[in-house]
Design a protein around this motif. Structure first.
Motif, mmCIF file in Angstrom:
data_model
loop_
_atom_site.group_PDB
_atom_site.id
_atom_site.type_symbol
_atom_site.label_atom_id
_atom_site.label_comp_id
_atom_site.label_asym_id
_atom_site.label_seq_id
_atom_site.Cartn_x
_atom_site.Cartn_y
_atom_site.Cartn_z
ATOM 1 N N LEU A 56 0.840 -1.207 0.000
ATOM 2 C CA LEU A 56 0.000 0.000 0.000
ATOM 3 C C LEU A 56 0.869 1.249 0.000
ATOM 4 N N LEU A 57 1.967 1.213 0.741
ATOM 5 C CA LEU A 57 2.882 2.355 0.756
ATOM 6 C C LEU A 57 3.454 2.599 -0.636
ATOM 7 N N HIS A 58 3.801 1.527 -1.330
ATOM 8 C CA HIS A 58 4.347 1.651 -2.685
ATOM 9 C C HIS A 58 3.311 2.287 -3.609
ATOM 10 N N ASP A 59 2.083 1.777 -3.602
ATOM 11 C CA ASP A 59 1.034 2.322 -4.471
ATOM 12 C C ASP A 59 0.751 3.784 -4.141
ATOM 13 N N ARG A 60 0.766 4.115 -2.857
ATOM 14 C CA ARG A 60 0.538 5.501 -2.446
ATOM 15 C C ARG A 60 1.660 6.398 -2.982
ATOM 16 N N GLU A 61 2.909 5.945 -2.892
ATOM 17 C CA GLU A 61 4.041 6.727 -3.403
ATOM 18 C C GLU A 61 3.938 6.930 -4.914
ATOM 19 N N VAL A 62 3.542 5.880 -5.620
ATOM 20 C CA VAL A 62 3.363 5.990 -7.071
ATOM 21 C C VAL A 62 2.322 7.063 -7.383
ATOM 22 N N THR A 154 -2.237 20.899 -0.146
ATOM 23 C CA THR A 154 -2.097 19.840 0.850
ATOM 24 C C THR A 154 -2.969 18.657 0.449
ATOM 25 N N ALA A 155 -2.436 17.445 0.647
ATOM 26 C CA ALA A 155 -3.212 16.270 0.251
ATOM 27 C C ALA A 155 -2.846 15.058 1.091
ATOM 28 N N GLY A 156 -3.725 14.088 1.009
ATOM 29 C CA GLY A 156 -3.491 12.764 1.565
ATOM 30 C C GLY A 156 -4.106 11.755 0.619
ATOM 31 N N ILE A 157 -3.401 10.663 0.392
ATOM 32 C CA ILE A 157 -3.898 9.614 -0.498
ATOM 33 C C ILE A 157 -4.049 8.335 0.300
ATOM 34 N N GLY A 158 -5.181 7.676 0.104
ATOM 35 C CA GLY A 158 -5.426 6.377 0.718
ATOM 36 C C GLY A 158 -5.608 5.334 -0.366
ATOM 37 N N VAL A 159 -5.052 4.153 -0.152
ATOM 38 C CA VAL A 159 -5.145 3.044 -1.102
ATOM 39 C C VAL A 159 -5.500 1.785 -0.323
ATOM 40 N N GLU A 160 -6.466 1.046 -0.814
ATOM 41 C CA GLU A 160 -6.834 -0.218 -0.177
ATOM 42 C C GLU A 160 -7.074 -1.269 -1.252
ATOM 43 N N HIS A 161 -6.434 -2.420 -1.092
ATOM 44 C CA HIS A 161 -6.613 -3.543 -2.019
ATOM 45 C C HIS A 161 -7.648 -4.489 -1.438
ATOM 46 N N GLY A 162 -8.613 -4.864 -2.273
ATOM 47 C CA GLY A 162 -9.618 -5.831 -1.842
ATOM 48 C C GLY A 162 -9.213 -7.250 -2.212
ATOM 49 N N ALA A 163 -9.776 -8.211 -1.509
ATOM 50 C CA ALA A 163 -9.507 -9.621 -1.800
ATOM 51 C C ALA A 163 -9.991 -9.991 -3.199
ATOM 52 N N ASP A 164 -10.916 -9.188 -3.752
ATOM 53 C CA ASP A 164 -11.451 -9.456 -5.091
ATOM 54 C C ASP A 164 -10.558 -8.905 -6.202
ATOM 55 N N GLY A 165 -9.420 -8.293 -5.834
ATOM 56 C CA GLY A 165 -8.492 -7.773 -6.826
ATOM 57 C C GLY A 165 -8.699 -6.311 -7.177
ATOM 58 N N ARG A 166 -9.753 -5.693 -6.648
ATOM 59 C CA ARG A 166 -9.972 -4.279 -6.929
ATOM 60 C C ARG A 166 -9.160 -3.421 -5.961
ATOM 61 N N THR A 167 -8.753 -2.242 -6.446
ATOM 62 C CA THR A 167 -8.009 -1.289 -5.642
ATOM 63 C C THR A 167 -8.842 -0.024 -5.506
ATOM 64 N N TRP A 168 -9.036 0.406 -4.273
ATOM 65 C CA TRP A 168 -9.853 1.565 -3.934
ATOM 66 C C TRP A 168 -8.917 2.713 -3.579
ATOM 67 N N VAL A 169 -9.109 3.866 -4.217
ATOM 68 C CA VAL A 169 -8.203 5.001 -4.044
ATOM 69 C C VAL A 169 -9.003 6.238 -3.642
ATOM 70 N N THR A 170 -8.478 6.953 -2.661
ATOM 71 C CA THR A 170 -9.061 8.230 -2.226
ATOM 72 C C THR A 170 -7.963 9.280 -2.200
ATOM 73 N N LEU A 171 -8.233 10.426 -2.793
ATOM 74 C CA LEU A 171 -7.357 11.584 -2.671
ATOM 75 C C LEU A 171 -8.174 12.677 -1.996
ATOM 76 N N ASP A 172 -7.771 13.057 -0.789
ATOM 77 C CA ASP A 172 -8.381 14.177 -0.085
ATOM 78 C C ASP A 172 -7.396 15.332 -0.153
ATOM 79 N N ALA A 173 -7.890 16.523 -0.470
ATOM 80 C CA ALA A 173 -6.996 17.665 -0.668
ATOM 81 C C ALA A 173 -7.672 18.948 -0.208
#
Length: 178
Positions: A56-62, A154-173
């Motif tokens: 998750l840290l890697h995906d967030r950095e990307v 200013t921003a924060g990014i959240g990334v969560e991988h689901g067991a179904d293979g989907r990736t959920w992304v939030t950018l709050d700014a």
């Protein structure tokens, strides 16, 4: 697949369901934007308390790198990462994955008002790479406006991988409070 509308809530729910089903069938990312105001099936790697798994840290950095590169192309400064804003975004990505549906955080403005002014949120889900969500954000005028707003710093990014293979992304700014 991008979903944006000012239609009544009943129409939005039908449109959102249709958009999400179409996106899921095609493998395209689905997105929602708010106006101003892959461990597929595998358990997550071990982590310490309060620490995100390495993938998750890697995906967030990307994603931060892609957002900052897009801003640089337009002569804008990179966004300042705020750990408190990032925590709000991460919690929302986790909530989206748990509910299995794309929506905006109804508590966003309350959560971010002590941290930033003019809070904005982009959310997306993809069965591909998180970078696919970023590319879709750039193709959407309202998502792009959030990413390239010269006042947003200013921003924060959240990334969560689901067991179904989907990736959920939030950018709050938002705009940093002095």
């Amino acid at each position: 697949m991008i979903f944006e509308s000012a239609a009544p809530l009943a129409v939005l729910r039908v449109g959102l369901l249709s958009a999400l089903l179409t996106a899921a069938a095609s493998g395209a990312p689905a997105l929602l934007t708010a106006a101003p105001a892959a461990a597929q099936g595998a358990p997550p790697p071990e982590q310490g308390p309060g620490q995100a798994p390495e993938h998750l840290l890697h995906d967030r950095e990307v994603l931060y790198g892609l957002v900052d590169a897009a801003r640089a192309e337009h002569g804008l400064a990179p966004l300042t990462r705020d750990p408190a804003v990032e925590a709000v975004a991460q919690r929302w990505s986790q909530a989206l994955e748990a509910r299995g549906a794309l929506a905006h955080d109804p508590a966003l403005h309350a959560a971010l008002s002590p941290l930033v002014s003019a809070a904005r949120e982009n959310v997306g889900v993809t069965s591909g790479a998180p970078a696919d969500v970023h590319a879709a954000w750039l193709r959407s005028p309202s998502h792009r406006a959030t990413l390239l707003d010269p006042d947003v710093d200013t921003a924060g990014i959240g990334v969560e991988h689901g067991a179904d293979g989907r990736t959920w992304v939030t950018l709050d700014a938002g705009i940093d409070r002095p």
